[in-house]
Write a protein that holds these residues in place. Structure first.
Motif, PDB file in Angstrom:
ATOM      1  N   HIS A 280       0.911  -1.150  -0.056  1.00  0.00           N
ATOM      2  CA  HIS A 280      -0.118  -0.070   0.000  1.00  0.00           C
ATOM      3  C   HIS A 280       1.048   1.186  -0.116  1.00  0.00           C
ATOM      4  O   HIS A 280       0.671   2.382  -0.871  1.00  0.00           O
ATOM      5  N   LEU A 281       2.161   1.248   0.726  1.00  0.00           N
ATOM      6  CA  LEU A 281       2.923   2.380   0.738  1.00  0.00           C
ATOM      7  C   LEU A 281       4.442   1.767   0.866  1.00  0.00           C
ATOM      8  O   LEU A 281       4.627   0.555   1.320  1.00  0.00           O
ATOM      9  N   PHE A 282       5.183   2.213   0.157  1.00  0.00           N
ATOM     10  CA  PHE A 282       6.751   1.785   0.095  1.00  0.00           C
ATOM     11  C   PHE A 282       7.390   3.216   0.993  1.00  0.00           C
ATOM     12  O   PHE A 282       7.469   4.106   0.662  1.00  0.00           O
ATOM     13  N   VAL A 288      17.165  12.828   8.021  1.00  0.00           N
ATOM     14  CA  VAL A 288      16.882  14.212   7.464  1.00  0.00           C
ATOM     15  C   VAL A 288      15.810  14.184   6.516  1.00  0.00           C
ATOM     16  O   VAL A 288      15.796  14.684   5.357  1.00  0.00           O
ATOM     17  N   ARG A 289      14.610  13.674   7.135  1.00  0.00           N
ATOM     18  CA  ARG A 289      13.725  13.551   6.261  1.00  0.00           C
ATOM     19  C   ARG A 289      13.070  14.627   5.559  1.00  0.00           C
ATOM     20  O   ARG A 289      12.528  14.404   4.441  1.00  0.00           O
ATOM     21  N   GLY A 300       9.883  17.147  -8.738  1.00  0.00           N
ATOM     22  CA  GLY A 300       8.483  16.784  -9.116  1.00  0.00           C
ATOM     23  C   GLY A 300       7.985  15.289  -8.649  1.00  0.00           C
ATOM     24  O   GLY A 300       7.171  14.934  -9.313  1.00  0.00           O
ATOM     25  N   ILE A 301       8.540  15.052  -7.450  1.00  0.00           N
ATOM     26  CA  ILE A 301       8.197  13.785  -6.979  1.00  0.00           C
ATOM     27  C   ILE A 301       7.433  14.009  -5.578  1.00  0.00           C
ATOM     28  O   ILE A 301       7.921  14.502  -4.542  1.00  0.00           O
ATOM     29  N   GLN A 302       6.217  13.716  -5.395  1.00  0.00           N
ATOM     30  CA  GLN A 302       5.445  13.692  -4.234  1.00  0.00           C
ATOM     31  C   GLN A 302       5.886  12.461  -3.279  1.00  0.00           C
ATOM     32  O   GLN A 302       5.838  11.353  -3.833  1.00  0.00           O
ATOM     33  N   ALA A 303       6.049  12.766  -2.144  1.00  0.00           N
ATOM     34  CA  ALA A 303       6.375  11.823  -1.052  1.00  0.00           C
ATOM     35  C   ALA A 303       5.646  12.423   0.284  1.00  0.00           C
ATOM     36  O   ALA A 303       5.732  13.510   0.713  1.00  0.00           O
ATOM     37  N   LEU A 304       4.933  11.413   0.770  1.00  0.00           N
ATOM     38  CA  LEU A 304       4.124  11.774   2.103  1.00  0.00           C
ATOM     39  C   LEU A 304       4.530  11.124   3.264  1.00  0.00           C
ATOM     40  O   LEU A 304       5.451  10.191   3.320  1.00  0.00           O
ATOM     41  N   CYS A 337      10.034   8.621   9.065  1.00  0.00           N
ATOM     42  CA  CYS A 337       9.763   8.065   8.128  1.00  0.00           C
ATOM     43  C   CYS A 337       9.088   8.935   6.737  1.00  0.00           C
ATOM     44  O   CYS A 337       8.706   9.910   6.914  1.00  0.00           O
ATOM     45  N   LEU A 338       9.463   8.222   5.656  1.00  0.00           N
ATOM     46  CA  LEU A 338       8.693   8.950   4.239  1.00  0.00           C
ATOM     47  C   LEU A 338       8.187   7.818   3.255  1.00  0.00           C
ATOM     48  O   LEU A 338       8.920   6.862   3.159  1.00  0.00           O
ATOM     49  N   SER A 339       7.107   8.200   2.834  1.00  0.00           N
ATOM     50  CA  SER A 339       6.407   7.158   1.945  1.00  0.00           C
ATOM     51  C   SER A 339       6.814   7.633   0.540  1.00  0.00           C
ATOM     52  O   SER A 339       6.549   8.495   0.025  1.00  0.00           O
ATOM     53  N   LEU A 340       7.590   6.689  -0.368  1.00  0.00           N
ATOM     54  CA  LEU A 340       7.806   7.101  -1.883  1.00  0.00           C
ATOM     55  C   LEU A 340       6.678   6.725  -2.740  1.00  0.00           C
ATOM     56  O   LEU A 340       5.718   5.607  -2.363  1.00  0.00           O
ATOM     57  N   PRO A 341       6.419   7.299  -3.654  1.00  0.00           N
ATOM     58  CA  PRO A 341       5.202   6.670  -4.551  1.00  0.00           C
ATOM     59  C   PRO A 341       5.595   5.381  -5.063  1.00  0.00           C
ATOM     60  O   PRO A 341       6.621   4.789  -5.230  1.00  0.00           O
ATOM     61  N   CYS A 342       4.390   4.480  -5.052  1.00  0.00           N
ATOM     62  CA  CYS A 342       4.143   3.299  -5.310  1.00  0.00           C
ATOM     63  C   CYS A 342       2.908   3.053  -5.577  1.00  0.00           C
ATOM     64  O   CYS A 342       2.321   2.187  -4.704  1.00  0.00           O
ATOM     65  N   HIS A 343       2.484   2.986  -6.802  1.00  0.00           N
ATOM     66  CA  HIS A 343       1.163   2.765  -7.480  1.00  0.00           C
ATOM     67  C   HIS A 343       1.183   2.259  -8.663  1.00  0.00           C
ATOM     68  O   HIS A 343       1.991   2.424  -9.424  1.00  0.00           O
ATOM     69  N   PRO A 344       0.129   1.368  -8.992  1.00  0.00           N
ATOM     70  CA  PRO A 344       0.057   0.564  -9.944  1.00  0.00           C
ATOM     71  C   PRO A 344       0.198   1.366 -11.418  1.00  0.00           C
ATOM     72  O   PRO A 344       0.467   0.999 -12.583  1.00  0.00           O
TER      73      PRO A 344
END
Ligand SMILES: *Cc1c(COP(=O)(O)O)cnc(C)c1O
Length: 364
Positions: A280-282, A288-289, A300-304, A337-344
């Motif tokens: 669901h999330l990577f 230094v998040r 141009g990369i969203q990370a949440l 913690c930081l979630s990198l984009p990971c979607h189909p």
């Protein structure tokens, strides 16, 4: 983090066919579509019963109430989760007790859970955070030994399995969410409890509908948490793509694991087997998040961040009971913690771009 508009046109068409079928039927809440999606999703989870409800939070609350867990009863769970997990326990009238997590996975730590057990402990709500299903033999053994009910929060773990058994099939109840951003998401709210236990399924089906047994008879006080026909029909259409999309998520994660070579970034532990993570999330960790997140943004990369403020720091939960040793790993994880984009819908180029950006990061 998500790109619904980039989904294949066939999905949209299948959803429109499903929606039209419901509009043409003139039946909108709890009907044939819900029943058939309940069967489909229970079968996908390898359990006998599914009960469609309004959302994932209600699935947890209804599970607790169906198990007669409420006022005076303690329920152990994690503080590193969607607020809904703990809110559901409070809504059921029970007392949440927060255990710490493991640093390497972000999942509940079994030693911490053991420290939280008291004579009043009735259940553990095990959150398969980020889509990970791990060490289920240990969790089942602990709950059996201590006579505690195991409830699985599967809101992030659609089609994750451990040694051939699906998320939701280990506990007395598995609670799923079909919120739009989940791995199986509706264009709206939805949820489901899955269980092997027919009595729990029947009681849950009453509780979701005012506690009604047969029309106009209310032997108990329930709630209104029903699944719409239109959501069920569209979820059933979207289910046809879930296996393929889950494989795609795993492929992206494998590519990240091979490609990311950045001394400032640590990956969470790899799953015990490939199927044991639905990604669901990577999630990675980085001291230094904020700098890393800003760097990715500039590429141009969203990370949440999931989750920046653990439940025990939320205003209504400052006094919630917790591990006497504290929630050290939880607090630390929330800061790194930081979630990198990971979607189909990510292309191979998108994945390569994320890897290149992470590897190019330098901290000042
Ligand atoms: C999304 C989520 C929920 C709540 O689901 P809703 O459908 O939004 O109510 C509960 N637990 C976890 C871990 C979640 O990710």
């Amino acid at each position: 983090m998500n790109d619904f508009k980039a989904e294949p046109e066939e999905i949209r068409e299948a959803m429109l066919v499903a929606a039209k079928r419901v509009l043409d039927s003139g039946w909108f809440v709890l009907g044939k579509e819900v029943e058939s999606f309940e069967h489909e999703w229970a079968a996908a989870c390898g359990v006998a019963h599914g009960v469609g409800v309004g959302n994932g939070m209600d699935a947890i609350e209804i599970a607790l109430r169906a198990l007669d867990i409420g006022p005076g009863d303690e329920v152990i769970t994690t503080s590193m989760t969607a607020f809904a997990t703990v809110l559901a326990i409070l809504r059921a009238g029970a007392i949440p007790v927060l255990a710490d997590i493991e640093a390497a996975t972000g999942l509940l730590c079994i030693d911490s859970v053991q420290r939280c057990i008291s004579a009043r402990t009735k259940a553990v709500v095990l959150v398969h955070l980020y889509g990970q299903v791990r060490n289920m033999d240990a969790w089942s053994a602990l709950c059996n030994e201590r006579n505690i009910v195991l409830i699985e929060d599967c809101a992030q773990a659609h089609l994750a399995s451990w040694r051939g058994r699906m998320a939701g099939a280990f506990g007395r109840v598995g609670a799923y969410s079909f919120y739009p951003t989940k791995n199986l998401g509706a264009p709206g709210d939805g949820g489901m409890l899955v269980t092997q236990d027919e009595a729990i399924a029947k009681k849950s089906a009453r509780l979701r509908n005012y506690g009604q047994s047969v029309r106009y008879h209310h032997p108990e006080l329930g709630m209104n948490s029903r699944l719409d026909e239109i959501q069920a029909a569209m979820l059933s259409a979207r289910l046809q793509w879930l296996e393929e999309f889950t494989q795609r998520r795993r492929k992206i994660a494998d590519t990240y694991r091979i490609g990311i070579k950045q001394p400032l970034v640590t990956l969470l532990s790899a799953p015990q087997e490939s199927a044991a993570h639905a990604y669901h999330l990577f999630v990675v960790t980085c001291e230094v998040r904020e700098q890393l997140q800003a760097h990715l943004q500039s590429c141009g990369i969203q990370a949440l961040i999931h989750y920046p403020i653990p439940v025990h720091h939320q205003e209504p939960c400052l006094d919630v009971a917790r591990d006497p040793n504290g929630l050290v790993n939880t607090d630390r994880h929330a800061n790194v913690c930081l979630s990198l984009p990971c979607h189909p819908q990510m292309s191979a180029d998108d994945v390569a771009l994320v890897i290149a950006a992470v590897n190019a990061f330098k901290c000042d």
